[in-house]
Structure formats: C-alpha cells, structure tokens
Write a protein that holds these residues in place. Structure first.
Motif, PDB file in Angstrom:
ATOM      1  N   GLN A  87     -32.442 -36.190  44.668  1.00  0.00           N
ATOM      2  CA  GLN A  87     -31.091 -35.892  45.143  1.00  0.00           C
ATOM      3  C   GLN A  87     -30.648 -36.997  46.102  1.00  0.00           C
ATOM      4  N   LEU A  88     -29.353 -37.390  46.014  1.00  0.00           N
ATOM      5  CA  LEU A  88     -28.864 -38.559  46.740  1.00  0.00           C
ATOM      6  C   LEU A  88     -27.578 -38.250  47.510  1.00  0.00           C
ATOM      7  N   TYR A  89     -27.531 -38.769  48.741  1.00  0.00           N
ATOM      8  CA  TYR A  89     -26.321 -38.728  49.558  1.00  0.00           C
ATOM      9  C   TYR A  89     -26.207 -40.047  50.313  1.00  0.00           C
ATOM     10  N   ALA A  90     -25.009 -40.581  50.417  1.00  0.00           N
ATOM     11  CA  ALA A  90     -24.757 -41.655  51.372  1.00  0.00           C
ATOM     12  C   ALA A  90     -24.815 -41.066  52.774  1.00  0.00           C
ATOM     13  N   SER A  91     -24.955 -41.935  53.782  1.00  0.00           N
ATOM     14  CA  SER A  91     -24.965 -41.480  55.169  1.00  0.00           C
ATOM     15  C   SER A  91     -23.713 -41.956  55.886  1.00  0.00           C
ATOM     16  N   THR A  92     -23.329 -41.220  56.904  1.00  0.00           N
ATOM     17  CA  THR A  92     -22.182 -41.597  57.721  1.00  0.00           C
ATOM     18  C   THR A  92     -22.649 -42.529  58.846  1.00  0.00           C
ATOM     19  N   SER A  93     -21.716 -43.063  59.602  1.00  0.00           N
ATOM     20  CA  SER A  93     -22.058 -43.974  60.694  1.00  0.00           C
ATOM     21  C   SER A  93     -22.893 -43.276  61.769  1.00  0.00           C
ATOM     22  N   ASP A  94     -22.751 -41.936  61.898  1.00  0.00           N
ATOM     23  CA  ASP A  94     -23.558 -41.195  62.866  1.00  0.00           C
ATOM     24  C   ASP A  94     -24.752 -40.510  62.199  1.00  0.00           C
ATOM     25  N   GLU A  95     -25.120 -40.990  61.016  1.00  0.00           N
ATOM     26  CA  GLU A  95     -26.362 -40.621  60.323  1.00  0.00           C
ATOM     27  C   GLU A  95     -26.383 -39.186  59.822  1.00  0.00           C
TER      28      GLU A  95
ATOM     29  N   LEU B  33     -24.942 -36.497  56.579  1.00  0.00           N
ATOM     30  CA  LEU B  33     -24.658 -36.607  55.146  1.00  0.00           C
ATOM     31  C   LEU B  33     -23.192 -36.936  54.935  1.00  0.00           C
ATOM     32  N   ASP B  34     -22.923 -37.899  54.070  1.00  0.00           N
ATOM     33  CA  ASP B  34     -21.561 -38.139  53.605  1.00  0.00           C
ATOM     34  C   ASP B  34     -21.401 -37.345  52.305  1.00  0.00           C
ATOM     35  N   GLU B  35     -20.726 -36.218  52.399  1.00  0.00           N
ATOM     36  CA  GLU B  35     -20.655 -35.302  51.258  1.00  0.00           C
ATOM     37  C   GLU B  35     -19.471 -35.580  50.349  1.00  0.00           C
ATOM     38  N   THR B  36     -18.784 -36.696  50.568  1.00  0.00           N
ATOM     39  CA  THR B  36     -17.621 -37.022  49.734  1.00  0.00           C
ATOM     40  C   THR B  36     -17.759 -38.368  49.014  1.00  0.00           C
ATOM     41  N   ARG B  37     -18.500 -39.280  49.583  1.00  0.00           N
ATOM     42  CA  ARG B  37     -18.521 -40.653  49.043  1.00  0.00           C
ATOM     43  C   ARG B  37     -19.451 -40.768  47.839  1.00  0.00           C
ATOM     44  N   PRO B  38     -18.960 -41.264  46.695  1.00  0.00           N
ATOM     45  CA  PRO B  38     -19.836 -41.511  45.547  1.00  0.00           C
ATOM     46  C   PRO B  38     -20.866 -42.590  45.890  1.00  0.00           C
ATOM     47  N   ILE B  39     -21.926 -42.624  45.109  1.00  0.00           N
ATOM     48  CA  ILE B  39     -23.033 -43.546  45.342  1.00  0.00           C
ATOM     49  C   ILE B  39     -23.242 -44.375  44.087  1.00  0.00           C
ATOM     50  N   THR B  40     -23.340 -45.676  44.260  1.00  0.00           N
ATOM     51  CA  THR B  40     -23.689 -46.558  43.144  1.00  0.00           C
ATOM     52  C   THR B  40     -25.143 -46.977  43.313  1.00  0.00           C
ATOM     53  N   ILE B  41     -25.943 -46.686  42.306  1.00  0.00           N
ATOM     54  CA  ILE B  41     -27.372 -46.957  42.364  1.00  0.00           C
ATOM     55  C   ILE B  41     -27.793 -47.790  41.158  1.00  0.00           C
ATOM     56  N   SER B  42     -28.992 -48.343  41.261  1.00  0.00           N
ATOM     57  CA  SER B  42     -29.573 -49.107  40.156  1.00  0.00           C
ATOM     58  C   SER B  42     -30.693 -48.296  39.535  1.00  0.00           C
ATOM     59  N   LEU B  43     -30.544 -47.989  38.267  1.00  0.00           N
ATOM     60  CA  LEU B  43     -31.563 -47.277  37.502  1.00  0.00           C
ATOM     61  C   LEU B  43     -32.143 -48.250  36.489  1.00  0.00           C
TER      62      LEU B  43
ATOM     63  N   ARG C   3     -25.152 -47.408  38.073  1.00  0.00           N
ATOM     64  CA  ARG C   3     -24.589 -46.099  37.744  1.00  0.00           C
ATOM     65  C   ARG C   3     -23.995 -45.507  39.013  1.00  0.00           C
ATOM     66  N   THR C   4     -22.810 -44.925  38.911  1.00  0.00           N
ATOM     67  CA  THR C   4     -22.155 -44.286  40.050  1.00  0.00           C
ATOM     68  C   THR C   4     -22.204 -42.778  39.862  1.00  0.00           C
ATOM     69  N   VAL C   5     -22.663 -42.081  40.910  1.00  0.00           N
ATOM     70  CA  VAL C   5     -22.805 -40.626  40.852  1.00  0.00           C
ATOM     71  C   VAL C   5     -22.119 -40.014  42.061  1.00  0.00           C
ATOM     72  N   ALA C   6     -21.787 -38.751  41.967  1.00  0.00           N
ATOM     73  CA  ALA C   6     -21.139 -38.042  43.071  1.00  0.00           C
ATOM     74  C   ALA C   6     -22.138 -37.748  44.187  1.00  0.00           C
ATOM     75  N   ALA C   7     -21.629 -37.584  45.384  1.00  0.00           N
ATOM     76  CA  ALA C   7     -22.479 -37.221  46.520  1.00  0.00           C
ATOM     77  C   ALA C   7     -23.247 -35.940  46.219  1.00  0.00           C
ATOM     78  N   GLY C   8     -24.529 -35.950  46.531  1.00  0.00           N
ATOM     79  CA  GLY C   8     -25.355 -34.773  46.305  1.00  0.00           C
ATOM     80  C   GLY C   8     -25.884 -34.640  44.892  1.00  0.00           C
ATOM     81  N   SER C   9     -25.593 -35.619  44.036  1.00  0.00           N
ATOM     82  CA  SER C   9     -26.067 -35.548  42.650  1.00  0.00           C
ATOM     83  C   SER C   9     -27.591 -35.588  42.601  1.00  0.00           C
ATOM     84  N   VAL C  10     -28.144 -34.939  41.600  1.00  0.00           N
ATOM     85  CA  VAL C  10     -29.574 -34.975  41.336  1.00  0.00           C
ATOM     86  C   VAL C  10     -29.790 -35.766  40.057  1.00  0.00           C
ATOM     87  N   ILE C  11     -30.467 -36.901  40.176  1.00  0.00           N
ATOM     88  CA  ILE C  11     -30.826 -37.674  38.992  1.00  0.00           C
ATOM     89  C   ILE C  11     -32.257 -37.320  38.607  1.00  0.00           C
TER      90      ILE C  11
END
Length: 231
Positions: free
Chosen positions: A121-129, A131-141, A146-154
């Motif tokens: 499960q993946l989440y970006a972090s905010t400046s104050d560490e 969970l960023d529950e809105t920002r999509p995440i681009t990862i390398s698989l 691949r870009t996934v929504a916040a909180g996605s489970v790959i």
C-alpha cells in the motif's frame, strides 16, 4: 518477544529460504559461542548490522504485525568510503503487516523473489510527514512508470518489483502464502532512517527464556567486541 519464539521463527525462516533455493552466508549460522571467539575481521558484520533481524514492532503480535529479515550486505552512513548499497532478504507471512512507514534517505527496490503475492500500500507524504490522501503517486514497476491513486494497493507476483523513493509511505503484507522478498537499496540505517506513521518500536524487547539459536543483529554487542577480541 520470547527468545524461544524467536528461535522457532529462525528455524522456520531458514527452512523456507532453503526451499526457495536461496542460500545465506556462513555467519548466519554462527552460534553465540562462535561469535565470542571472533575477532576484528568480523567488525563489518557487527557494525553494519548484517544478519538476522526479527521484529514485532513492539506490538506483541508477531503473526499479524511483524517481519523477519536477513541483511546480506550494507554500508555505513558515517563511512563515505563504505559500500553505498544494501541488500536484504525478507520473509513476509500471509496477512502479516509491516506498518506504514517511510525512509528519509533510503531508496529501495522491493522484489517478490518467491512464494505468494506481496501486497504493497502506498501514500505520498505531506511536508509535516502525514499521509497525503489526495495526491496520486507515480512509481516504477520493473522499470515501467505507473500512476496510482493515494492509498492504492499494488500486488507483486514472484519476479516483480517496485521502486520506493524516500518519503513515500508504504505498508506491505503477504497474500496467497508466505513470500520471500528481496530488498536492494542505498545504505540501510534502521537507527535513524525509519519514520513510522504511528509511533512503534523498530526492534523487539526480548524475554530471554532460552539461549539464542543464532544471534540477531541487535545481539552482537552482548557477544562480540572488536576491542575485546583484538586484545
């Protein structure tokens, strides 16, 4: 955790690693007595915390929140001429969670080496560490973006991997069986480079109800001293 429980986990972990066709280095099987007889030639193992690492994250429920690791190689953050990389083998049980956390400095590839399916499960972090529950995440698989929504489970099938950059929150667990996981990363520093979303312990408190089968990386200072064994 009771030492007897840790010893049982070690036996099961070693059997599973062998079943998967993977082999650990000789120091994985040194007894406490053998460690006491070692000298400064083994300083890298102890200083860089190579070897076994079993944790329940201080929660006391290893079956549901825990992890078994073996660090094969690692540099040291305060030694710039040391190895700039680390490698681990992890055993993740079905339904056993490693809680949400990130690393301030470490970049790591998490690889499903064998067994079941690894869920991450993946989440970006905010400046104050947080969970960023809105920002999509681009990862390398496996090198593919691949870009996934916040909180996605790959999910990673055997042979698949994901790259996790610093400050990317991640939790993981096994599905459809026990998973042998590889980790290839920059230098690993569990003392200062783990930020868990909820405050928990990285290493367990141990009830010494029986002697250690093999030492954990946190046991070395009790059984091995470069200064002592160097005269």
């Amino acid at each position: 955790m009771k030492r007897s429980t840790i010893n049982a986990i070690l036996r099961a972990a070693d059997a599973f690693i062998r079943e998967c066709g993977f082999h650990l280095p000789p120091f994985a099987y040194w007894t406490p007595e053998e460690w006491r007889a070692r000298g400064p030639e083994c300083a890298e193992i102890a200083t860089n915390r190579l070897g076994w690492d079993i944790t329940d994250f201080g929660i006391g429920d290893f079956a549901h929140t825990g992890l078994t690791l073996f660090t094969l190689r690692n540099g040291h953050p305060r030694e710039p001429v040391s190895k700039p990389y680390a490698e681990k083998i992890l055993i993740v049980e079905e339904g056993q969670i490693t809680p949400l956390h990130f690393h301030w400095r470490k970049t790591e590839d998490i690889i499903n080496r064998s067994g079941g399916v690894l869920a991450v499960q993946l989440y970006a972090s905010t400046s104050d560490e947080r969970l960023d529950e809105t920002r999509p995440i681009t990862i390398s698989l496996d090198g593919m973006q691949r870009t996934v929504a916040a909180g996605s489970v790959i999910t990673l099938q055997p042979g698949e991997s994901v790259t996790l950059p610093p400050r990317l929150y991640h939790a993981f667990w096994g599905e459809k069986g026990r998973v042998l996981v590889g980790e290839v990363s920059s230098i690993n520093d569990d003392a200062t480079d783990n930020r868990f979303l909820r405050p928990i312990g990285r290493f367990p408190d141990i009830d010494e109800d029986e002697p250690p089968l093999y030492l954990l990386c946190t046991d070395y200072e009790r059984f091995f001293s470069v200064q002592q064994n160097n005269g």
